[in-house]
Design a protein around this motif. Structure first.
Motif, PDB file in Angstrom:
ATOM      1  N   THR A  93     -48.084  -8.592-113.238  1.00  0.00           N
ATOM      2  CA  THR A  93     -48.602  -9.750-111.898  1.00  0.00           C
ATOM      3  C   THR A  93     -47.682  -9.564-110.663  1.00  0.00           C
ATOM      4  OG1 THR A  93     -48.047 -11.644-112.505  1.00  0.00           O
ATOM      5  CG2 THR A  93     -50.747 -11.016-113.309  1.00  0.00           C
ATOM      6  N   LEU A  94     -48.257  -9.989-109.357  1.00  0.00           N
ATOM      7  CA  LEU A  94     -46.646 -10.536-108.478  1.00  0.00           C
ATOM      8  C   LEU A  94     -46.554 -12.137-109.011  1.00  0.00           C
ATOM      9  CD1 LEU A  94     -48.060  -8.246-105.592  1.00  0.00           C
ATOM     10  CD2 LEU A  94     -45.907  -8.019-107.438  1.00  0.00           C
ATOM     11  N   GLU A  95     -45.225 -12.746-108.008  1.00  0.00           N
ATOM     12  CA  GLU A  95     -44.986 -13.432-107.886  1.00  0.00           C
ATOM     13  C   GLU A  95     -46.301 -13.685-107.090  1.00  0.00           C
ATOM     14  OE1 GLU A  95     -42.947 -16.404-108.863  1.00  0.00           O
ATOM     15  OE2 GLU A  95     -42.327 -15.423-110.650  1.00  0.00           O
ATOM     16  N   ASP A  96     -45.959 -15.314-107.878  1.00  0.00           N
ATOM     17  CA  ASP A  96     -47.371 -16.406-106.852  1.00  0.00           C
ATOM     18  C   ASP A  96     -46.905 -17.031-105.272  1.00  0.00           C
ATOM     19  OD1 ASP A  96     -49.439 -16.815-105.888  1.00  0.00           O
ATOM     20  OD2 ASP A  96     -50.073 -19.068-106.795  1.00  0.00           O
ATOM     21  N   THR A  97     -45.989 -16.018-104.591  1.00  0.00           N
ATOM     22  CA  THR A  97     -45.123 -16.518-103.646  1.00  0.00           C
ATOM     23  C   THR A  97     -45.405 -15.176-102.242  1.00  0.00           C
ATOM     24  OG1 THR A  97     -43.325 -15.718-103.862  1.00  0.00           O
ATOM     25  CG2 THR A  97     -43.335 -17.636-104.351  1.00  0.00           C
ATOM     26  N   GLU A  98     -46.214 -15.842-101.422  1.00  0.00           N
ATOM     27  CA  GLU A  98     -46.144 -14.387-100.091  1.00  0.00           C
ATOM     28  C   GLU A  98     -44.726 -13.860-100.022  1.00  0.00           C
ATOM     29  OE1 GLU A  98     -49.012 -13.238 -98.194  1.00  0.00           O
ATOM     30  OE2 GLU A  98     -49.672 -15.311 -98.892  1.00  0.00           O
ATOM     31  N   PHE A 114     -48.700  -9.363 -98.022  1.00  0.00           N
ATOM     32  CA  PHE A 114     -48.930  -8.867 -99.565  1.00  0.00           C
ATOM     33  C   PHE A 114     -49.972 -10.012 -99.907  1.00  0.00           C
ATOM     34  CE2 PHE A 114     -46.738  -4.720 -98.753  1.00  0.00           C
ATOM     35  CZ  PHE A 114     -47.840  -4.096 -98.459  1.00  0.00           C
ATOM     36  N   ASP A 115     -50.679 -10.557-100.581  1.00  0.00           N
ATOM     37  CA  ASP A 115     -50.845 -11.790-100.801  1.00  0.00           C
ATOM     38  C   ASP A 115     -51.163 -10.859-102.596  1.00  0.00           C
ATOM     39  OD1 ASP A 115     -53.263 -13.731-102.354  1.00  0.00           O
ATOM     40  OD2 ASP A 115     -54.343 -13.116-101.008  1.00  0.00           O
ATOM     41  N   PRO A 116     -50.240 -11.942-103.465  1.00  0.00           N
ATOM     42  CA  PRO A 116     -50.013 -12.045-104.667  1.00  0.00           C
ATOM     43  C   PRO A 116     -51.109 -12.036-105.865  1.00  0.00           C
ATOM     44  CG  PRO A 116     -49.073 -14.385-103.838  1.00  0.00           C
ATOM     45  CD  PRO A 116     -49.431 -13.332-102.729  1.00  0.00           C
ATOM     46  N   LYS A 117     -51.881 -12.328-105.029  1.00  0.00           N
ATOM     47  CA  LYS A 117     -53.515 -13.047-106.047  1.00  0.00           C
ATOM     48  C   LYS A 117     -54.390 -11.324-106.275  1.00  0.00           C
ATOM     49  CE  LYS A 117     -54.481 -17.166-105.943  1.00  0.00           C
ATOM     50  NZ  LYS A 117     -53.066 -17.310-104.295  1.00  0.00           N
ATOM     51  N   GLU A 118     -53.917 -10.344-104.824  1.00  0.00           N
ATOM     52  CA  GLU A 118     -55.268  -9.319-104.372  1.00  0.00           C
ATOM     53  C   GLU A 118     -54.169  -8.023-104.822  1.00  0.00           C
ATOM     54  OE1 GLU A 118     -57.638  -8.700-102.486  1.00  0.00           O
ATOM     55  OE2 GLU A 118     -58.200 -10.636-102.033  1.00  0.00           O
ATOM     56  N   HIS A 119     -52.806  -8.474-105.517  1.00  0.00           N
ATOM     57  CA  HIS A 119     -52.179  -6.861-105.821  1.00  0.00           C
ATOM     58  C   HIS A 119     -51.762  -7.308-106.899  1.00  0.00           C
ATOM     59  CE1 HIS A 119     -52.499  -6.965-101.436  1.00  0.00           C
ATOM     60  NE2 HIS A 119     -52.286  -5.943-101.676  1.00  0.00           N
ATOM     61  N   LEU A 120     -50.982  -5.947-107.805  1.00  0.00           N
ATOM     62  CA  LEU A 120     -50.664  -5.718-108.832  1.00  0.00           C
ATOM     63  C   LEU A 120     -49.209  -4.805-108.813  1.00  0.00           C
ATOM     64  CD1 LEU A 120     -53.678  -5.686-111.505  1.00  0.00           C
ATOM     65  CD2 LEU A 120     -51.894  -7.730-111.479  1.00  0.00           C
ATOM     66  N   LEU A 121     -48.613  -4.834-110.132  1.00  0.00           N
ATOM     67  CA  LEU A 121     -47.179  -4.123-109.741  1.00  0.00           C
ATOM     68  C   LEU A 121     -47.439  -3.098-110.882  1.00  0.00           C
ATOM     69  CD1 LEU A 121     -43.647  -4.873-108.881  1.00  0.00           C
ATOM     70  CD2 LEU A 121     -43.836  -3.613-110.770  1.00  0.00           C
ATOM     71  N   MET A 169     -45.156   0.970-108.495  1.00  0.00           N
ATOM     72  CA  MET A 169     -45.455   1.163-107.037  1.00  0.00           C
ATOM     73  C   MET A 169     -46.649  -0.600-106.729  1.00  0.00           C
ATOM     74  SD  MET A 169     -48.890   3.790-108.193  1.00  0.00           S
ATOM     75  CE  MET A 169     -49.565   3.619-109.368  1.00  0.00           C
ATOM     76  N   LEU A 170     -46.604  -0.867-105.982  1.00  0.00           N
ATOM     77  CA  LEU A 170     -47.336  -1.475-105.552  1.00  0.00           C
ATOM     78  C   LEU A 170     -48.923  -1.378-105.351  1.00  0.00           C
ATOM     79  CD1 LEU A 170     -47.445  -5.018-104.988  1.00  0.00           C
ATOM     80  CD2 LEU A 170     -47.292  -3.189-102.270  1.00  0.00           C
ATOM     81  N   VAL A 171     -49.896  -1.213-106.096  1.00  0.00           N
ATOM     82  CA  VAL A 171     -51.255  -1.544-105.698  1.00  0.00           C
ATOM     83  C   VAL A 171     -52.098  -2.328-105.713  1.00  0.00           C
ATOM     84  CG1 VAL A 171     -51.008   0.829-107.345  1.00  0.00           C
ATOM     85  CG2 VAL A 171     -52.235  -1.638-108.097  1.00  0.00           C
ATOM     86  N   LYS A 172     -53.320  -2.232-104.938  1.00  0.00           N
ATOM     87  CA  LYS A 172     -54.223  -3.129-105.352  1.00  0.00           C
ATOM     88  C   LYS A 172     -55.120  -3.341-106.075  1.00  0.00           C
ATOM     89  CE  LYS A 172     -55.992  -1.591-100.248  1.00  0.00           C
ATOM     90  NZ  LYS A 172     -56.598  -0.230 -99.859  1.00  0.00           N
ATOM     91  N   ARG A 173     -54.982  -4.931-106.484  1.00  0.00           N
ATOM     92  CA  ARG A 173     -55.422  -4.668-108.003  1.00  0.00           C
ATOM     93  C   ARG A 173     -56.808  -4.547-108.148  1.00  0.00           C
ATOM     94  NH1 ARG A 173     -54.705 -10.716-110.550  1.00  0.00           N
ATOM     95  NH2 ARG A 173     -55.333 -10.082-112.412  1.00  0.00           N
ATOM     96  N   VAL A 174     -57.291  -3.846-108.737  1.00  0.00           N
ATOM     97  CA  VAL A 174     -58.995  -3.543-109.260  1.00  0.00           C
ATOM     98  C   VAL A 174     -59.883  -4.403-110.144  1.00  0.00           C
ATOM     99  CG1 VAL A 174     -59.036  -1.775-106.890  1.00  0.00           C
ATOM    100  CG2 VAL A 174     -58.197  -1.593-109.676  1.00  0.00           C
ATOM    101  N   ASP A 175     -61.038  -4.121-110.296  1.00  0.00           N
ATOM    102  CA  ASP A 175     -61.204  -4.314-111.792  1.00  0.00           C
ATOM    103  C   ASP A 175     -61.571  -2.626-111.888  1.00  0.00           C
ATOM    104  OD1 ASP A 175     -62.720  -4.663-113.505  1.00  0.00           O
ATOM    105  OD2 ASP A 175     -64.744  -4.856-112.189  1.00  0.00           O
ATOM    106  N   ASP A 194     -63.429  -3.226-106.150  1.00  0.00           N
ATOM    107  CA  ASP A 194     -61.505  -3.953-104.993  1.00  0.00           C
ATOM    108  C   ASP A 194     -62.470  -5.202-105.012  1.00  0.00           C
ATOM    109  OD1 ASP A 194     -63.812  -3.546-102.673  1.00  0.00           O
ATOM    110  OD2 ASP A 194     -62.060  -2.669-102.084  1.00  0.00           O
ATOM    111  N   SER A 195     -62.301  -6.039-104.079  1.00  0.00           N
ATOM    112  CA  SER A 195     -62.143  -7.414-104.325  1.00  0.00           C
ATOM    113  C   SER A 195     -63.442  -7.395-103.377  1.00  0.00           C
ATOM    114  CB  SER A 195     -61.286  -8.689-103.393  1.00  0.00           C
ATOM    115  OG  SER A 195     -60.987  -7.834-102.372  1.00  0.00           O
ATOM    116  N   ASP A 196     -63.886  -6.570-102.641  1.00  0.00           N
ATOM    117  CA  ASP A 196     -65.357  -6.815-101.763  1.00  0.00           C
ATOM    118  C   ASP A 196     -65.930  -6.092-102.711  1.00  0.00           C
ATOM    119  OD1 ASP A 196     -63.938  -7.851 -99.748  1.00  0.00           O
ATOM    120  OD2 ASP A 196     -63.383  -6.427 -98.850  1.00  0.00           O
ATOM    121  N   GLU A 197     -65.979  -5.241-104.235  1.00  0.00           N
ATOM    122  CA  GLU A 197     -66.934  -4.638-104.214  1.00  0.00           C
ATOM    123  C   GLU A 197     -66.574  -2.910-103.923  1.00  0.00           C
ATOM    124  OE1 GLU A 197     -68.824  -5.624-107.394  1.00  0.00           O
ATOM    125  OE2 GLU A 197     -67.487  -7.209-107.084  1.00  0.00           O
ATOM    126  N   ASN A 198     -65.752  -2.583-103.058  1.00  0.00           N
ATOM    127  CA  ASN A 198     -65.864  -1.454-103.074  1.00  0.00           C
ATOM    128  C   ASN A 198     -65.126  -0.432-104.513  1.00  0.00           C
ATOM    129  OD1 ASN A 198     -66.733  -1.936-100.280  1.00  0.00           O
ATOM    130  ND2 ASN A 198     -64.301  -2.178 -99.717  1.00  0.00           N
TER     131      ASN A 198
END
Ligand code: UDP
Length: 247
Positions: free
Chosen positions: A17-22, A27-34, A88-94, A192-196
């Motif tokens: 996960t990313l540190e919970d600081t902007e 990049f929103d840390p909640k929406e991204h992963l490393l 690499m920085l990626v978007k958080r997905v299910d 992704d967070s919008d179900e795309n």
């Protein structure tokens, strides 16, 4: 961009996960992963393993170049950017637990299972779906199994298959122009967070069979599977060709 906690460790990558600081980049840390590429290499369901220093660096470079190309071609992926040599920085997905294998040239199981001859160029690309489940050894499944397992909807399976074939239409000429044959490879998709549904995971010599276009020399993880030696030399050769010598 600071690492948070280890979310998942696979055979070849660690996901944090990313540190919970902007982040300073917004990049929103909640929406991204490393994602960190490891130097471990494994085959046959983890039965054969080894450490290869610099493999992580090579795969991060190779995968980043390919994802950048796909993004330029309007393919939606989880890839945001390469952060440093191994991350690499990626978007958080299910992640949808499906391994989508696309085959353009005959190798491996198509010979044993269906009697095709090694190296035959398939008239039509073959798409196969496998259930991503280590305890079951990733069995091949079809849309009826998937529906009953409730791992994806019918529409999602259709979307994933269509996207895989579209990506293939881009990647086959991409590698061909770089004197490489994309024999077969594995893709993974996520919501992704919008179900795309977007392309996720990596595209590297760990997950692709890539041969020299003229000599059919194997340059991918099959060198490790088959004890051929010079594994990372093959990976470096692939990087050299797709980066046009600029690394
Ligand atoms: N693949 C992968 N991860 C897997 C399974 C397959 O990256 O868990 C890739 C593999 O590197 C190859 C393609 O998908 O490029 C087909 O692999 P498979 O194991 O199905 O090959 P075969 O059974 O034909 O030897």
């Amino acid at each position: 961009m600071d690492k948070g906690y280890l979310l998942h460790e696979g055979k070849a990558k660690r996901v944090y996960t990313l540190e919970d600081t902007e982040g300073e980049d917004g990049f929103d840390p909640k929406e991204h992963l490393l994602v960190e590429f490891k130097d471990s290499i494994s085959a046959f369901d983890g039965v054969k393993v080894d450490e290869m220093p610099e493999k992580g660096v090579l795969n991060n470079k190779i995968s980043s170049i390919i994802y950048t190309f796909l993004e330029e071609q309007d393919v939606s992926t989880h890839f945001v950017k390469k952060l440093n040599s191994k991350e690499m920085l990626v978007k958080r997905v299910d992640i949808i637990p499906l391994e989508v294998v696309i085959r353009n040239i005959v190798s491996g199981s198509l010979i044993k299972r269906l009697g095709f001859k090694e190296g035959t160029i398939l008239k039509y690309p073959v798409v196969e779906l496998y259930y991503k489940n280590d305890s079951l050894s990733d069995p091949m499944i079809n849309e009826y199994h998937i529906k009953n397992l409730e791992i994806a909807t019918e529409e999602e399976v259709e979307a994933v298959t269509k996207k895989a074939l579209e990506i293939n239409e881009l990647l086959v000429p991409y590698f061909n122009e770089r004197d490489l044959l994309l024999v077969d490879y594995k893709l993974e998709f996520g919501r992704d967070s919008d179900e795309n549904i977007i392309l996720a995971d990596e595209i590297s010599p760990d997950s692709c069979r890539l041969w020299d276009r003229e000599t059919y020399k194997i340059l991918d993880k099959d060198r490790f599977r088959k004890d051929m030696g010079e594994v990372l030399e093959g990976y470096s050769e692939i990087l050299q060709r797709i980066s046009g010598g600029e690394q």
